[in-house]
Design an enzyme around this catalytic site. Sequence first.
Site, PDB file in Angstrom:
ATOM      1  N   LYS A 188      -6.831   3.386  -3.334  1.00 26.04           N
ATOM      2  CA  LYS A 188      -7.202   3.367  -1.917  1.00 26.04           C
ATOM      3  C   LYS A 188      -7.357   4.803  -1.438  1.00 26.04           C
ATOM      4  O   LYS A 188      -6.582   5.676  -1.819  1.00 26.04           O
ATOM      5  CB  LYS A 188      -6.112   2.619  -1.139  1.00 26.04           C
ATOM      6  CG  LYS A 188      -6.279   2.604   0.364  1.00 26.04           C
ATOM      7  CD  LYS A 188      -5.178   1.737   1.016  1.00 26.04           C
ATOM      8  CE  LYS A 188      -5.168   1.899   2.529  1.00 26.04           C
ATOM      9  NZ  LYS A 188      -4.066   1.147   3.171  1.00 26.04           N
ATOM     10  N   ASP A 196       0.862  -1.188   0.000  1.00 28.81           N
ATOM     11  CA  ASP A 196       0.000   0.000   0.000  1.00 28.81           C
ATOM     12  C   ASP A 196       0.892   1.230   0.000  1.00 28.81           C
ATOM     13  O   ASP A 196       1.489   1.581   1.021  1.00 28.81           O
ATOM     14  CB  ASP A 196      -0.906   0.001   1.249  1.00 28.81           C
ATOM     15  CG  ASP A 196      -1.980  -1.099   1.186  1.00 28.81           C
ATOM     16  OD1 ASP A 196      -1.771  -2.099   0.453  1.00 28.81           O
ATOM     17  OD2 ASP A 196      -3.020  -0.949   1.857  1.00 28.81           O
ATOM     18  N   LYS A 200     -10.251   0.409  -2.426  1.00 26.90           N
ATOM     19  CA  LYS A 200     -10.165   0.165  -0.984  1.00 26.90           C
ATOM     20  C   LYS A 200     -10.396   1.463  -0.203  1.00 26.90           C
ATOM     21  O   LYS A 200      -9.520   2.315  -0.142  1.00 26.90           O
ATOM     22  CB  LYS A 200      -8.792  -0.413  -0.632  1.00 26.90           C
ATOM     23  CG  LYS A 200      -8.606  -0.644   0.879  1.00 26.90           C
ATOM     24  CD  LYS A 200      -7.236  -1.251   1.188  1.00 26.90           C
ATOM     25  CE  LYS A 200      -6.976  -1.284   2.697  1.00 26.90           C
ATOM     26  NZ  LYS A 200      -5.622  -1.799   3.008  1.00 26.90           N
TER      27      LYS A 200
END
Lengths: 336, 285, 477
Positions: free
Chosen positions: A236, A173, A272
């Site tokens: 995300k 991430d 996400k």
Amino acid sequence: MPVPSSNPMLRGMPPTAEDLAGTPAAHQFSDVTASDAALRRFLHGLPGVDQVGAEARAAGLGTRSIKTTAKAFAIDLAITMVDLTTLEGMDTSGKVRALAAKAMRPDPADPSCPAAAAVCVYPDLVADARAVLGDSGVRVAAVATSFPSGRAALPIKLADVRDAVAAGADEIDMVIDRGAFLSGRYLQVFEEIVAVREACDSAHLKVIFETGELQTYDNVRRASWLAMMAGGHFIKTSTGKVQPAATLPVTLVMLEAVRDFRDATGTMVGVKPAGGIRTTKDAIKYLVMVNEIVGPDWLDPDWFRFGASTLLNDLLMQRTKMTTGRYSGPDYFTLD
Amino acid sequence: MDRIDVRKTYKLYIGGAFPRSESGRSYEVLDAKGRFLANASHASRKDARDAVVAARSAFKGWSSRTAYNRAQVVYRIAEVLESRRAQFEQELRDAEGISVGKARDVVDAAVDRLVWYAGWADKLGQVVGNANPVAGPFFNLSTPEATGVVAVVAPASPLLGLVSVLAPVITTGNTCVVLASQEHPLTSITLAEVMATADVPAGVVNILTGQRAEVAPWLASHMDVNALDLTGVDDPSLAVSLEVAAADNLKRVRRPRAEDLLATPDLSRMTDFVETKTVWHPMGV
Amino acid sequence: MTVFEYAPAPESRAIVDIRASYGLFVDGAFVEGRGTAFKTVNPATEEVLAEVAEASDADVNTAVAAARKAYEKVWSRMSGAERAKYLYRIARIIQERSRELAVLESIDNGKPIKESRDVDVPTAAAYFFYYAGWADKLEHSGYGTTPLGVAAQVIPWNFPLLMLAWKIAPALACGNTVVLKPAETTPLTALLFAEICQQADLPPGVVNIVTGAGATGHALVGHASVDKVAFTGSTEVGKAIARTVAGTTKKVTLELGGKAANIVFDDAPLDQAVEGIVNGIFFNQGHVCCAGSRLLVQESIADDLLARLKRRMSTLRLGDPLDKNTDIGAINSREQLERIRALCDIGEAEGAERWAPACDLPSAGFWFPPTLFTGVTQAHRIAREEVFGPVLSVLTFRTPAEAVEKANNTPYGLSAGVWSDKGSLILKVAAQLRAGVVWANTFNKFDPTSPFGGYQESGYGREGGRHGLAAYLKGHQ
């Protein structure tokens, strides 16, 4: 002076499938990403997002009433989508191992309860998570690239990524350079994502925008396209360290982006939302949104995740309520 | 030997020009003592039709001018009228048999009325418009706009009456077809000459002379007329039939009512012929 | 592939107690009607809900007399501050009984509970709350403080309670009394409102509700003793009313039909525009006078926009109005359903291409799927006539001038929509549109502070906001 391009995207129009057919995603956009100016023209040529309209749409979806069998289905699905997260300075090996155990067996009292999608930790704790998770199917995700601010030189960020991958991370991430993005250096952001993707090797890349810092939905849509064109597997919302973190309307805009990106390229990208999603009720609203904006293809942990920590326990409590018919309490679920 | 005077032919005022009635008809206009004054054009339904076409084609341009500009045009009518006041005083005395003093008062009032309305052009929107505090993230503004082509049956008073019904209609951006005083049409046509030389764009004001009962029904039923001012209709049954005809396309109708022309008007002659438009827009980033 | 099916989520109807029969509400009490009673049905099931009295001419007389007496003896003499308190009470009771009103509205009308719960009922309460505050401030309104007297009010079936609020709240605030006739297919929330008036201890005769069909309405608006006529409904009936009142001193406001253009420029925020189009034509099954029934889309984005629109339409959920997840409920009556069908058949016969998402229609009740027509031109009847159903005509344009010209090419002029990210274009186009309400980058928004009403054959007068007071006061601004 840039040369006028035959690429329709450079004229500010969404590409058709024909424009892009048959080329791998990152290469399809070579015209667009040839220069800062071209990239800027493309991103600023995307249709705008009206804040009031987007928020009204998100709120409208939030009024869906999900009951009985639909709720039971949604709770189990949500559990499988949780990236169980701990990102604190005081994290330890013990904490991470406990969390990993919980991800595999969220409700030890009920073997029918599905596992979470992943545990999400800092790179130095990847090995601990890996050790517990093994080949359970629960993934190890690591936040890298000088998370959460991203304020480091590129080689350091890439080293951070390689370190996490080497330690066994399945997913990285990363955070984008919001400073570069907000000052209009889109190509720098793009190239950084491309570089990180390369450093990921076979690990999947999630690109964090920190939407609370990007401020506008127009920026969120631009960041989404930037990350998708650069080859991110997931986009995300947030690090969880900045408020507001994930919101329904921000996620709406990102879902619309992955939908349009698939229409244009045939490539699916995951979404996400992370941070601030604490209740089952919230999680179900997100699932309704996924269902109605991008459709059932995304109703899968491969394509939609929740970055959360306390959410899981609320899902478990609600799940128990559905099976036992009475309300449960926090004492009956693990604190990890 | 006395010089033979040159007599004036009074015609209609349509689209900025002064045509005779297409019907070729005219009627005799007598002075207050019953003596022949002049022939006036006797407008037909086709003249009414042509006047509506002229008014419609002038509407877009006139209604989209700035209010400041419309104010200047209406003020210009007052200026030109003032400069020709001697002629109007004389005509009023001939037509109505009124005294020198009374004629002067009427012209004064007509000029002042034009000045009064001219000043309203860029203020009405501020007085009757609203910013609306809606319960949501929206900018919400209501403003008055011209309703369109207004057909006006003018009262008998040929100058002050005509000015009183005409000025509010055009000040607010409408264009009009006016059926002038049947009894005293000549002064109305002279006023048309004033307008033709006062920067009033062609077609904004159209003036017909003739028989109310003959022409007004064609205006009342015309589907390209948006509103109807019945001020000059003194026959109640005619007023009813005109209002009924006006319902065919839901014209805004101002019914005849007693009015003191010399008193300062209220805003109703303007507000009766405007539409409130409300625009919403979200406020976001 | 995972399928996320939403389980039924019906709102309970146990909260409403529908009586077997209803009388008229006259002079503060329910009385028998002297006409021929009629039945009101649930359009989603065709179940008969109740028998409702028909007000005869004599009943209308009695109601108008009650209103007159209440006007002269009580309401016009009461201070504005006191009138305000009654209206605030009513607003509060509507809020307190909101669920009951919403369920009843959905049962009688067929509209989704989501809309009656989130739009109709709260907005109705808001209108009473807003106008309550005007009652003691009329000297600041610009229209004077003198009421007109007795108002005859006739309302349609598409927003039964909300239209009642639009009519009654300003009338009462200004010191008038009213006789209101709800539509014959949707009388129940008006009759529940009558009970609310009783709960609020509103003086008898201030509000009178007479039920019935066209004949009752005709008797009411034509009554010699009413001072004001307010009508919302079809342009055809509006014209008849305008003829009826000709030559009287009755003040009239008419809110009639529309054929609104919803103009989407190539730089529009597309996803929000799609929502606006959907909200514009499928809200309340398209039973909306200001519905955005003509989509005018710039040619360069037409294909993209239509693809997005169709995808979005495929997610609309049609069915049980009481299900909280229903987006599109039942058509209000068989008669209306047949009109929608007939116009759609004509649309196809005239060569337009019809499209609707796959959609299961319940076997009982009155239903029509969300539908769009492409290949429509200004000459098609579906582009000119008000369908008053979930049917969108799609036309294209090339330039702003063409868009405005097409949008204005109608005898109506109630509302319009404009979608663009360019502020100056929006303001220019909004100024050129001949419509009483222009929604820019939004659609179908209503607020008690905001005037609503049309140009041309969409009627005259404005309801809502300060402007709405003009309809119920003698003064002119």
